[in-house]
Structures are given as C-alpha cells and as structure tokens.
Scaffold this motif. Structure first.
Motif, mmCIF file in Angstrom:
data_model
loop_
_atom_site.group_PDB
_atom_site.id
_atom_site.type_symbol
_atom_site.label_atom_id
_atom_site.label_comp_id
_atom_site.label_asym_id
_atom_site.label_seq_id
_atom_site.Cartn_x
_atom_site.Cartn_y
_atom_site.Cartn_z
ATOM 1 N N PRO A 1 0.848 -1.196 0.000
ATOM 2 C CA PRO A 1 0.000 0.000 0.000
ATOM 3 C C PRO A 1 0.882 1.244 0.000
ATOM 4 C CG PRO A 1 0.122 -0.917 2.199
ATOM 5 C CD PRO A 1 0.842 -1.880 1.299
ATOM 6 N N PRO A 2 0.326 2.422 -0.192
ATOM 7 C CA PRO A 2 1.140 3.652 -0.156
ATOM 8 C C PRO A 2 1.886 3.775 1.168
ATOM 9 C CG PRO A 2 -1.044 4.101 -1.030
ATOM 10 C CD PRO A 2 -1.076 2.690 -0.534
ATOM 11 N N GLN A 3 3.172 4.068 1.083
ATOM 12 C CA GLN A 3 4.014 4.141 2.267
ATOM 13 C C GLN A 3 3.977 5.537 2.897
ATOM 14 O OE1 GLN A 3 5.855 1.106 3.341
ATOM 15 N NE2 GLN A 3 4.196 0.491 1.968
ATOM 16 N N ALA B 1 -2.131 4.690 13.986
ATOM 17 C CA ALA B 1 -0.928 4.753 13.162
ATOM 18 C C ALA B 1 0.278 4.433 14.041
ATOM 19 C CB ALA B 1 -0.782 6.141 12.551
ATOM 20 N N PHE B 2 1.414 4.173 13.414
ATOM 21 C CA PHE B 2 2.646 3.975 14.181
ATOM 22 C C PHE B 2 3.822 4.518 13.392
ATOM 23 C CE2 PHE B 2 6.448 1.353 15.184
ATOM 24 C CZ PHE B 2 6.668 1.874 16.447
ATOM 25 N N TYR B 3 4.578 5.389 14.060
ATOM 26 C CA TYR B 3 5.774 5.972 13.468
ATOM 27 C C TYR B 3 6.942 5.665 14.397
ATOM 28 C CZ TYR B 3 2.041 8.368 11.031
ATOM 29 O OH TYR B 3 0.903 8.634 10.312
ATOM 30 N N PRO B 4 7.797 4.715 14.027
ATOM 31 C CA PRO B 4 8.884 4.308 14.931
ATOM 32 C C PRO B 4 9.885 5.429 15.160
ATOM 33 C CG PRO B 4 9.156 3.320 12.759
ATOM 34 C CD PRO B 4 7.820 3.984 12.756
ATOM 35 N N PRO C 1 9.519 -0.098 9.174
ATOM 36 C CA PRO C 1 8.512 0.663 8.419
ATOM 37 C C PRO C 1 7.454 1.274 9.332
ATOM 38 C CG PRO C 1 8.165 -1.696 8.133
ATOM 39 C CD PRO C 1 9.457 -1.541 8.871
ATOM 40 N N ALA C 2 6.994 2.444 8.945
ATOM 41 C CA ALA C 2 5.901 3.107 9.660
ATOM 42 C C ALA C 2 4.568 2.607 9.109
ATOM 43 C CB ALA C 2 6.021 4.618 9.500
ATOM 44 N N ARG C 3 3.512 2.889 9.852
ATOM 45 C CA ARG C 3 2.168 2.478 9.422
ATOM 46 C C ARG C 3 1.226 3.673 9.523
ATOM 47 N NH1 ARG C 3 1.152 -0.653 13.289
ATOM 48 N NH2 ARG C 3 -0.228 0.744 14.430
ATOM 49 N N PRO C 4 0.690 4.142 8.409
ATOM 50 C CA PRO C 4 -0.274 5.246 8.478
ATOM 51 C C PRO C 4 -1.598 4.756 9.055
ATOM 52 C CG PRO C 4 -0.089 4.446 6.233
ATOM 53 C CD PRO C 4 0.935 3.703 7.031
ATOM 54 N N SER D 1 7.721 -4.788 10.397
ATOM 55 C CA SER D 1 7.561 -3.725 11.383
ATOM 56 C C SER D 1 7.962 -4.253 12.753
ATOM 57 C CB SER D 1 6.113 -3.237 11.408
ATOM 58 O OG SER D 1 5.309 -4.105 12.184
ATOM 59 N N VAL D 2 7.852 -3.410 13.767
ATOM 60 C CA VAL D 2 8.251 -3.805 15.117
ATOM 61 C C VAL D 2 7.367 -4.915 15.675
ATOM 62 C CG1 VAL D 2 9.223 -1.548 15.661
ATOM 63 C CG2 VAL D 2 6.814 -1.999 16.167
ATOM 64 N N LEU D 3 6.218 -5.164 15.051
ATOM 65 C CA LEU D 3 5.306 -6.189 15.558
ATOM 66 C C LEU D 3 5.763 -7.602 15.222
ATOM 67 C CD1 LEU D 3 1.865 -4.482 14.870
ATOM 68 C CD2 LEU D 3 3.015 -4.793 17.064
#
Length: 666
Positions: free
Chosen positions: A129-131, A225-228, A248-251, A339-341
C-alpha cells in the motif's frame, strides 16, 4: 416455396414453439442446424434465458447446440459467402463449424492448464500500500503525528520495558529442547502479557484515557498509526556493525491483509485473513467444550488445562496475527522489512501491540469465566491480617531515623514501633508511615545500544523507594509458613480480575500465636529483574547488542534461555504506575496463602521468578498456584468485595500514587 423457406417464415410470424406446424416440426427435427444457421429473429429464439428455449425444443425432439455456441453464432454478422455455402453444402458447413468449436475449446483448455502449472506471481498480486512520507528528522509532519502529544509515548518506548519483553521471549520460548519445554510456558505467556496490559491500562487510567480497545475486528480499518523512533533500526545483513535499515511506519486506517511468506519447503504460501478468523473460531469452539479435527481432545474446565490453552493461543492465533499486522505495509513479506510487531525486541512501542494482546487475553478470560469464581476454603491458613496492618514507609525516611535498619530491612525497628503494645493501633499518622507512593519523571542520555549507537535524551519514570510492613497474627498453636501476595489495582477497575497488578510475593514463618511485623523491600520484589536497575548503567546492562546477539546465536535456545535468565524481569523504574499530579487512588490488596507447599522461593535470586519461571531449562515454576492467583478467576457476582468478604487472611486498603517533581533517592 420450399419447405425450408415456409418453415422459417412461420418461425418469424409466431411467438412460441408450440405454434409450429407438424410439417415444420418434422423439418426442424431433420435439419436442426437450420435454426442455428438462419439466425432466427423470433422472440422465442432470442430469449436471454436459453435454457427455457432449449427445453421447449427438447419437448419436440429438436436437438440444438449448446448455449455458448448458439449465442456466439447467433450474434455473428450475416456473411453472404457463408450463407451461400450453407445453402450449397449444409453438411460440410456443420462439420466445419463443429470442428472449429472443438479446436477452439481444446486450445483454450490447453492454455488454461499451462497457466495453472505456472506459479502465480505473488509479488505482483500482493503489492505494498502507499508508504508513509517522513521528514528529514525521521518523523512525519507534526500535523500528522507529534510524539510530544502522545500521552503514553514515554511508557511504550521505555528501553528497559522493551528489553524485558525481548528477554522474556528468549527465556520462555514456546519450543522444546531434548523433548522438554519450559514448565507451564503457555500459561506463563498469557499471564506475563496480562501483567503488562494491566500496567499499561493503569497508566492510561491515571491519565484519564480510555482502556485499551481489543482488536477483535479483522476486517475494518485500524485507526491507530505507528511511526517508529528514527534511531530505532534493524539489521539488514545479520552482521554486527553491518548495514541497518529502519522499521517501516504504518499510516492510520490500514486493514488486515493476506500475506505471502516462505513455507517450510521454501515455496511461497499465503496466510489469509479468513484463516485467522477460522483459527479464532476453532479456539472458541474448543473453549466451549467441543472438539473438532484441530482439537480432537476436549478442553476441561480445570487449572491443569491453562498451559495447553495458553500455548495453543500463543503459537497459532497470536503468532500469525502478529505476522499479519507486522507485514501490513509489505504483504509480500519475502525480503521485505517487517515492522516492530514481528519479533519481541520493539513490539511494545506500537499501540497496536496492546490492542492485539488485549484481544488475545480476552479469549483466555472467556475460559476463566467458564471456570467460575474460585473457592478459597482450602487455602485459608490460621492467620489474621487487617486493613490497618498494611503499612508503607519510604526508605529514605527510615534511613534518617534508623540507619542500621537497612541490615534487617527494619524488622527490629518495625516490631518495636508497629508491633508489641502498638500491634492493634492505627498507625496511619505515624511520622514514618505513608499512604501515598510517589513517582517522578527523569531525563537521561540514552544510547541506542541495540541499534546504531546513537545518543538521545529521553524521559523515564522512577519511583521513590519504599518498604512494605505487614502485621500478621498466627492464630494457631503451631508454627505456620505463609506466602504474602501483594497486588494493586486502579480503584475503578477492582471488579475486573484481569486488571489487577501483582507487585510481590514472599514467604515468612510465624511461631505459635506469634504477632509479628514482616517487612519486604520494594527493590527486591519478585516481579522485577534483580538487582534492581536504578542507575542508567544498570538499565543499559540488559540491552542485547548486535555483538551479544551474535554470541547467543551460536548456542541452542535452551542454553540461551539459561544464559539470559538473570536479565529477565520487570523494570524497577516501572514497578508502579506513574499516578497523576493530583494523586490516583489504587486498592492495595494482600492475600496470605498457605506457604507450606507452594514452592515460592525465599531468596533474592536474580531475574524474576514471578514472570520468567525457573532459571534452568528443566526447573519448575516456583509456585504451584495458577499464574495470577488469587486473581486468576472471575469474582463472585462480579464483585471484588463479595469474593473476599469475611476472610481473615486477606486485607485491603486504599493508597494514592502521586506524580511529583522530585524526592530523595537511595
């Protein structure tokens, strides 16, 4: 006029096959292709539902072509040359048409089979998906996300909290070594994460935030959302000091996606969201006491089943869900950055970690609710404790009045000042007694030791050291060995058994009819990693650096678990919730259980035997009681007070946890 022309004119003039004359019916029986070739325009030959038309023809014995051939041919344009051929040589035309149809079908079937033999191009099918677009400092635009406005950022991103979670999964892996797994690992998995959840929700409650909303919906968009943090990174080549890449971040408003990963035979395989739903349904069916192919053995409503259920939830639903959420931005997971998950090193930084684990815990709660309230009649030792017998004192104040008391944890001092002739007195106004615990926020220069060695100034929580004093009376003529179990909960959540926080448990022995004051240091609590991590150096000592990880990777996982055990345990700086500036009210609860056979240790062993089990791979969990006892079952009529009403071996009182600017440290 020929019979053929006559019959075709008749077809044009009628509205139903039953109106055909006997002559024309016989003609069409003998020359059925004529209907096909002449492209009849009558309403009954142009019906959209060809089946009805075919049934009408069959009634009169008129054999017609299959629907697809009929429709294709009917819609072809009239070609004069073809029409002429039909008139001159009808039989040759029939053969030509049929052969062409058969050849086309054969060709299509061959192409279809060849296409089926070729593996699908999953990389094209499962596109990212769009990053997220990040600024030069590694964060998104502050209008999108600003960590300064994230009320729980300091807690989720506490380095020692993340180290604890990472260590626990190393010390308590779900696999077997030499045919043996860690004792009660599945049950421990559920409890340790519940312990973390209870603390997370307690801090949210102190801030006036809603409790964690379980992620029960696998379909709807996820608003979080998550922005590391920009300095957080992962190895790209597995080499200590090698190339590192960001997580990676997640919008916001992403959705669960099917993901592609490598199977056991190194072939691509798809994990579908529907598979996750099916797994959840299978577990819930099992909890309801039913069996199926996945769970052929019934799950009984006994404490002994806790490890089986917890392990099943962990290795299937929990793990697959983590991977799906962890690759939500890269559903084609092969060679993609997770991601961190994914993995245990940094997952607690993501708000979605807590939502997923609240969902996981609620599944287990459903089973506990079926067990029903616990009957404590077989665990009521002959001891009496009362509300006024629960006494707290700050360590720095005790040092001022009795410096030598540190040698025996102020037991002698307490029995002189709180026991003897003062044993039955209310000491809440005593100068060394407090009903308010304190915390403060500190700042330190943190080095990202597990990442790129960058420096960053961070905030972290720190408690004011205190000592527990509990007055207890042995009501029997024989010595009794007792286990003191200490818990706290936000005052608004005391009727929810899964929201209580276990702080400590320890053993003491009382002589016949003895009235004693027992003591315990908060910085020796069984829940924390010991020795307590108070200095920044101690906090950083448990970091698993890339170089240390490289050494661990050369060992088998049983050796790794034993080698890292002493670094496993809850961070001392987070031993209690932060509270609030005005002060947050908590219920303090002490349950005194029979300590003769519960195996609770009496020493101050390194690590946390409460959360991390035994030090050696084959060691038993040092408590035969279920994890979370006595809060491992629902309350009677949903009431904390009704459950423990009238029990002499139980005492509880209200305390306050206050977030202050500063206090003395020891």
């Amino acid at each position: 006029m020929s019979v053929s022309t006559y019959c075709h004119n008749q077809v044009r003039d009628i509205s139903h096959v039953t109106e055909l004359s006997p002559l024309c019916i016989r003609h069409f029986k003998e020359n059925s292709h004529n209907i096909f070739e002449k492209r009849l325009q009558s309403p009954w030959t142009k019906r959209s539902t060809f089946q009805n038309f075919q049934e009408e023809l069959n009634h009169y014995g008129i054999v017609q072509f299959k629907r697809e051939n009929f429709v294709d041919k009917r819609d072809d344009s009239n070609d004069k040359t073809d029409s002429k051929i039909v008139k001159n040589d009808k039989n040759d035309t029939i053969v030509t048409v049929v052969n062409k149809i058969l050849e086309d079908k054969k060709k299509k079937d061959k192409e279809k089979k060849e296409k089926e033999k070729q593996p699908p191009n999953y990389k094209e099918l499962f596109k990212d998906p769009p990053q997220v677009k990040l600024m030069a400092d590694g964060w998104p635009n502050k209008n999108i996300y600003d960590p300064a406005n994230d009320k729980m950022y300091w807690w989720r991103n506490d380095p020692v909290l993340n180290q604890h979670h990472e260590h626990w999964h190393i010390v308590m892996p779900s696999g077997e070594f030499n045919g043996t797994s860690k004792d009660r690992e599945g049950e421990n998995f559920i409890y340790m994460h519940r312990h973390m959840l209870a603390r997370y929700d307690a801090n949210r409650w102190c801030l006036g935030m809603p409790l964690v909303d379980p992620l029960i919906d696998y379909v709807s968009p996820i608003p979080e959302a998550f922005y590391p943090p920009p300095f957080l990174s992962q190895s790209a080549d597995g080499i200590p000091g090698g190339r590192r890449i960001p997580f990676p971040a997640r919008p916001p408003y992403q959705v669960f996606r099917d993901i592609v990963t490598n199977g056991d035979d190194n072939t691509e395989m798809v994990f579908a969201v529907s598979d996750l739903t099916n797994i959840l349904n299978e577990i819930e069916i099992w909890i309801d006491g039913k069996t199926d192919q996945v769970h052929p053995t019934k799950l009984n409503l006994t404490d002994d089943e806790a490890a089986s259920l917890g392990g099943d939830i962990e290795v299937v639903l929990h793990n697959i869900g983590h991977n799906m959420l962890g690759f939500i931005m890269h559903p084609y997971t092969i060679n993609a950055a997770p991601s961190v998950l994914v993995g245990a090193r940094a997952g607690t930084r993501d708000p979605l970690f807590w939502r997923w684990h609240r969902h996981i815990d609620n599944i287990y709660v459903k089973w506990q609710n079926l067990l029903g309230p616990r009957n404590f009649s077989n665990d009521m030792p002959p001891v009496t404790i009362r509300e006024n017998d629960l006494i707290l004192s700050f360590t720095d104040i005790l040092l001022e009045v009795d410096k030598s008391g540190v040698n025996d944890t102020w037991v002698k001092f307490a029995n002189e000042k709180f026991g003897g002739k003062y044993f039955d007195k209310d000491l809440s106004n005593h100068p060394v007694v407090t009903k308010t615990l304190q915390t403060k926020m500190k700042i330190r220069d943190y080095v990202w030791l597990e990442d790129g060695q960058d420096h960053e100034m961070i905030q972290y929580l720190y408690p004011r050291d205190w000592i527990w004093f509990i007055r207890a009376q042995n009501d029997s003529p024989k010595p009794v060995t007792l286990t003191f179990r200490i818990w706290i909960a936000p005052i608004d959540l005391i009727d929810k058994h899964a929201y209580w926080i276990e702080i400590d448990k320890f053993k003491r022995t009382l002589g016949p009819y003895e009235k004693a004051v027992v003591s315990q240091r908060a910085d020796q609590a069984v829940v924390i990693r010991k020795p307590a991590q108070k200095t920044t150096k101690q906090m950083d000592d448990t970091a698993i650096t890339p170089w240390f990880k490289d050494k661990l990777d050369r060992l088998n996982f049983a050796e790794i678990a034993e080698k890292t055990f002493c670094d496993c345990g809850w961070p001392y700086n987070l031993i209690i919730p932060r509270g609030s500036k005005k002060g947050s009210t908590f219920k303090l609860f002490v349950y005194v259980s029979d300590g003769t056979n519960d195996l609770v240790r009496t020493d101050t062993q390194c690590g946390s035997t409460l959360l991390c089990g035994g030090e050696k791979w084959t060691d038993k969990v040092p408590d035969i009681k279920p994890f979370g006892y006595p809060f491992d079952r629902p309350f009677k009529d949903g009431s904390f007070y009704k459950t423990f009403q009238g029990m002499k071996n139980v005492a509880y009182t209200n305390i306050t946890i206050k977030w202050v600017e500063d206090f003395p440290e020891v």
